[in-house]
Design a protein around this motif. Structure first.
Motif, PDB file in Angstrom:
ATOM      1  N   GLU A  29       0.822  -1.204   0.000  1.00  0.00           N
ATOM      2  CA  GLU A  29       0.000   0.000   0.000  1.00  0.00           C
ATOM      3  C   GLU A  29       0.855   1.253   0.000  1.00  0.00           C
ATOM      4  N   ILE A  30       1.925   1.265   0.781  1.00  0.00           N
ATOM      5  CA  ILE A  30       2.818   2.431   0.828  1.00  0.00           C
ATOM      6  C   ILE A  30       3.465   2.655  -0.535  1.00  0.00           C
ATOM      7  N   ILE A  31       3.909   1.575  -1.175  1.00  0.00           N
ATOM      8  CA  ILE A  31       4.535   1.701  -2.496  1.00  0.00           C
ATOM      9  C   ILE A  31       3.530   2.230  -3.518  1.00  0.00           C
ATOM     10  N   LEU A  32       2.289   1.746  -3.467  1.00  0.00           N
ATOM     11  CA  LEU A  32       1.264   2.237  -4.399  1.00  0.00           C
ATOM     12  C   LEU A  32       0.982   3.722  -4.189  1.00  0.00           C
ATOM     13  N   LEU A  47       3.081   5.937  -2.999  1.00  0.00           N
ATOM     14  CA  LEU A  47       4.244   6.667  -3.509  1.00  0.00           C
ATOM     15  C   LEU A  47       4.243   6.734  -5.033  1.00  0.00           C
ATOM     16  N   VAL A  48       3.864   5.654  -5.688  1.00  0.00           N
ATOM     17  CA  VAL A  48       3.815   5.635  -7.156  1.00  0.00           C
ATOM     18  C   VAL A  48       2.787   6.643  -7.657  1.00  0.00           C
ATOM     19  N   VAL A  49       1.632   6.688  -7.014  1.00  0.00           N
ATOM     20  CA  VAL A  49       0.603   7.649  -7.416  1.00  0.00           C
ATOM     21  C   VAL A  49       1.091   9.078  -7.211  1.00  0.00           C
ATOM     22  N   LEU A  50       1.732   9.347  -6.066  1.00  0.00           N
ATOM     23  CA  LEU A  50       2.243  10.698  -5.802  1.00  0.00           C
ATOM     24  C   LEU A  50       3.299  11.104  -6.821  1.00  0.00           C
ATOM     25  N   VAL A  51       4.223  10.206  -7.125  1.00  0.00           N
ATOM     26  CA  VAL A  51       5.259  10.518  -8.118  1.00  0.00           C
ATOM     27  C   VAL A  51       4.621  10.756  -9.486  1.00  0.00           C
ATOM     28  N   GLY A  52       3.631   9.949  -9.832  1.00  0.00           N
ATOM     29  CA  GLY A  52       2.930  10.139 -11.102  1.00  0.00           C
ATOM     30  C   GLY A  52       2.265  11.501 -11.184  1.00  0.00           C
ATOM     31  N   LEU A  53       1.592  11.900 -10.099  1.00  0.00           N
ATOM     32  CA  LEU A  53       0.953  13.222 -10.089  1.00  0.00           C
ATOM     33  C   LEU A  53       1.978  14.342 -10.201  1.00  0.00           C
ATOM     34  N   ILE A  54       3.097  14.180  -9.522  1.00  0.00           N
ATOM     35  CA  ILE A  54       4.152  15.202  -9.600  1.00  0.00           C
ATOM     36  C   ILE A  54       4.674  15.304 -11.027  1.00  0.00           C
ATOM     37  N   LEU A  55       4.880  14.171 -11.686  1.00  0.00           N
ATOM     38  CA  LEU A  55       5.374  14.205 -13.068  1.00  0.00           C
ATOM     39  C   LEU A  55       4.350  14.815 -14.017  1.00  0.00           C
ATOM     40  N   ILE A  56       3.077  14.507 -13.798  1.00  0.00           N
ATOM     41  CA  ILE A  56       2.028  15.045 -14.667  1.00  0.00           C
ATOM     42  C   ILE A  56       1.926  16.568 -14.528  1.00  0.00           C
ATOM     43  N   PHE A  57       1.993  17.047 -13.294  1.00  0.00           N
ATOM     44  CA  PHE A  57       1.798  18.477 -13.032  1.00  0.00           C
ATOM     45  C   PHE A  57       3.110  19.220 -12.759  1.00  0.00           C
ATOM     46  N   LYS A  58       4.219  18.673 -13.251  1.00  0.00           N
ATOM     47  CA  LYS A  58       5.535  19.254 -12.979  1.00  0.00           C
ATOM     48  C   LYS A  58       5.630  20.710 -13.442  1.00  0.00           C
ATOM     49  N   LYS A  59       5.165  20.991 -14.627  1.00  0.00           N
ATOM     50  CA  LYS A  59       5.266  22.344 -15.178  1.00  0.00           C
ATOM     51  C   LYS A  59       4.478  23.342 -14.322  1.00  0.00           C
TER      52      LYS A  59
END
Length: 60
Positions: free
Chosen positions: A23-26, A28-40
C-alpha cells in the motif's frame, strides 16, 4: 510521560494490522505520477511564490 510516547510508538511500528508495504509503495507511485504530470504547473507555482517572497522581503 516521555516513556509512554516511546512505548506507544514502538507498539504502533510493530503492529501487524497497519498499512502494508504494498500500500505504501502504491501511494508513492501515485504521488510521483501526479508530480510528473503536473511538474510544469508546480514549478511555475513554486517560482512565483519564491519571487513574491523575495520581493516582499526586500521591502522590509
Amino acid at each position: 510521560m516521555g516513556q509512554e510516547y516511546i512505548r506507544e510508538g514502538k507498539r504502533f511500528l510493530y503492529e501487524e494490522s497497519g498499512i502494508g508495504v504494498v500500500e505504501i509503495i502504491l501511494i508513492l507511485v501515485v504521488l510521483v505520477g501526479l508530480i510528473l504530470i503536473f511538474k510544469k504547473q508546480l514549478t511555475s507555482l513554486v517560482n512565483k511564490t519564491f519571487t513574491n517572497i523575495n520581493n516582499k522581503a526586500g521591502t522590509l
